[in-house]
Design a protein around this motif. Sequence first.
Motif, short mmCIF file in Angstrom:
data_model
loop_
_atom_site.label_atom_id
_atom_site.label_comp_id
_atom_site.label_asym_id
_atom_site.label_seq_id
_atom_site.Cartn_x
_atom_site.Cartn_y
_atom_site.Cartn_z
N PHE A 95 0.84 -1.19 0.00
CA PHE A 95 0.00 0.00 0.00
C PHE A 95 0.88 1.25 0.00
O PHE A 95 2.08 1.19 0.29
N LEU A 96 0.28 2.40 -0.30
CA LEU A 96 1.04 3.64 -0.40
C LEU A 96 1.67 4.05 0.92
O LEU A 96 2.68 4.75 0.94
N ASN A 97 1.09 3.63 2.04
CA ASN A 97 1.63 4.01 3.35
C ASN A 97 2.74 3.07 3.81
O ASN A 97 3.24 3.21 4.95
N GLY A 98 3.17 2.11 2.97
CA GLY A 98 4.26 1.21 3.32
C GLY A 98 3.84 -0.12 3.88
O GLY A 98 4.69 -1.02 4.04
N VAL A 99 2.56 -0.29 4.22
CA VAL A 99 2.07 -1.58 4.73
C VAL A 99 2.05 -2.61 3.60
O VAL A 99 1.67 -2.30 2.47
N VAL A 100 2.48 -3.83 3.91
CA VAL A 100 2.56 -4.89 2.93
C VAL A 100 1.79 -6.11 3.44
O VAL A 100 2.00 -6.56 4.58
N LEU A 101 0.88 -6.64 2.60
CA LEU A 101 0.15 -7.86 2.91
C LEU A 101 0.49 -8.91 1.85
O LEU A 101 0.65 -8.57 0.67
N GLY A 102 0.59 -10.17 2.27
CA GLY A 102 0.94 -11.18 1.29
C GLY A 102 0.82 -12.59 1.82
O GLY A 102 0.23 -12.85 2.87
N GLY A 103 1.40 -13.51 1.07
CA GLY A 103 1.39 -14.91 1.44
C GLY A 103 2.59 -15.61 0.85
O GLY A 103 3.33 -15.06 0.02
N TYR A 104 2.83 -16.85 1.27
CA TYR A 104 3.98 -17.62 0.81
C TYR A 104 3.63 -19.09 0.67
O TYR A 104 2.68 -19.59 1.27
N LEU A 105 4.43 -19.78 -0.15
CA LEU A 105 4.33 -21.23 -0.31
C LEU A 105 5.74 -21.77 -0.48
O LEU A 105 6.48 -21.33 -1.36
N ASP A 106 6.14 -22.68 0.41
CA ASP A 106 7.48 -23.29 0.38
C ASP A 106 7.34 -24.80 0.24
O ASP A 106 6.47 -25.41 0.88
N TYR A 107 8.22 -25.38 -0.54
CA TYR A 107 8.30 -26.84 -0.63
C TYR A 107 9.75 -27.26 -0.43
O TYR A 107 10.66 -26.73 -1.09
N ALA A 108 10.00 -28.18 0.49
CA ALA A 108 11.36 -28.64 0.78
C ALA A 108 11.39 -30.16 0.82
O ALA A 108 10.41 -30.81 1.23
N LYS A 109 12.54 -30.74 0.42
CA LYS A 109 12.68 -32.20 0.42
C LYS A 109 14.06 -32.57 0.93
O LYS A 109 15.07 -31.98 0.55
N LEU A 110 14.10 -33.59 1.78
CA LEU A 110 15.34 -34.18 2.26
C LEU A 110 15.46 -35.59 1.71
O LEU A 110 14.58 -36.42 1.92
N ASP A 111 16.55 -35.86 1.00
CA ASP A 111 16.82 -37.18 0.44
C ASP A 111 17.98 -37.78 1.23
O ASP A 111 19.12 -37.33 1.11
N PHE A 112 17.69 -38.80 2.03
CA PHE A 112 18.69 -39.39 2.92
C PHE A 112 19.45 -40.55 2.27
O PHE A 112 20.17 -41.28 2.95
N GLY A 113 19.30 -40.76 0.96
CA GLY A 113 19.96 -41.88 0.30
C GLY A 113 19.43 -43.19 0.84
O GLY A 113 18.22 -43.38 1.01
N SER A 114 20.31 -44.12 1.16
CA SER A 114 19.90 -45.42 1.69
C SER A 114 19.78 -45.43 3.20
O SER A 114 19.42 -46.45 3.81
N PHE A 115 20.06 -44.27 3.86
CA PHE A 115 20.04 -44.23 5.32
C PHE A 115 18.63 -44.25 5.88
O PHE A 115 18.37 -44.83 6.93
N ALA A 116 17.69 -43.57 5.22
CA ALA A 116 16.34 -43.45 5.76
C ALA A 116 15.39 -43.04 4.64
O ALA A 116 15.81 -42.73 3.52
#
Length: 307
Positions: A95-116
């Motif tokens: 907004f013009l007064n500096g206020v910011v509204l929003g949202g987010y979406l994150d996707y993360a992956k851990l690949d442990f190989g043959s350990f788990a």
Amino acid sequence: MSLKTNIFMGALFASMPLALCAQDAGGAFTLGYGASSVSGPAGDLSTLSLDGVGNIALNNSFNIGLYGSFRSVDENNTSDDLAASDFGFTLNYQFLNGVVLGGYLDYAKLDFGSFATDFDTTSYGGTVGYVTNTFGAEAFLGGTETSPDLAAGVDWVDYGLNLRYVVSPQARLGGHIMRSDISVPGGTDVEIDSYGIGGDYAFGNGWSGFGGLSYVDLGAAAVDATTFGVGVGYDLGQISRLPASVSLELSRTDISAPGADADVDTLRLSLTVPLGNRPSTTPLNSVARSAMAPRHNAVSTLLESAF
């Protein structure tokens, strides 16, 4: 490919045509190699990393942020590689007064190989903030879903505060406070707290310095990790036509756990290339960067700072 992954990728690609309406756009990516020495019986580590960020500012005060990273960790005593990746985007309205509204979406992956078994998370939520030419603040609240799923009735909630301050044209500071709260019905809740502060400074003639400190506490598990790092960078544009900078960072992660303390010392060499109107910046894989611009849950933020 999982349903959550399909939803994430669909939302990401759906935002790309908006770049055609962009008033301003820029980004950067960092390619890095790290050599780590681990105390105790564990073998040394070598890490290849790729990080990227992008920003699209639209004519109607909308702003789209894109970011992602990939880590491949080779433990020298085994034939397996561990891998971690995350991708995300934000959508904000200022907004013009500096206020910011929003949202987010994150996707993360851990690949442990043959350990788990592999483990992935999808985080989403809303943000509210305030920005000026020299100051920025953002508070967020959201949740995280996992695959494999957590036990029935277990909820994962994320919330935190990010702060940024431009001290001068040469110096910047930033930090964060966040918590990932995993509630367990009838059991002990898991509270993962993350704190960080970082900064960078341009000395002139292409030279710059950066440093950061982060601390993650796993609460009831009696495990905590402290990471600090300092580095120096040089703008190759001073001696060539290459729009890139090289950097060297030394970092240490101290892991404290019941009967299993460990130190991880890392020397990290990186190449950062700006895109569009973005100037050469602090390397995206540095401790300073992870403290100043963290992810939206404490687990992903820990991985970003440690590796």
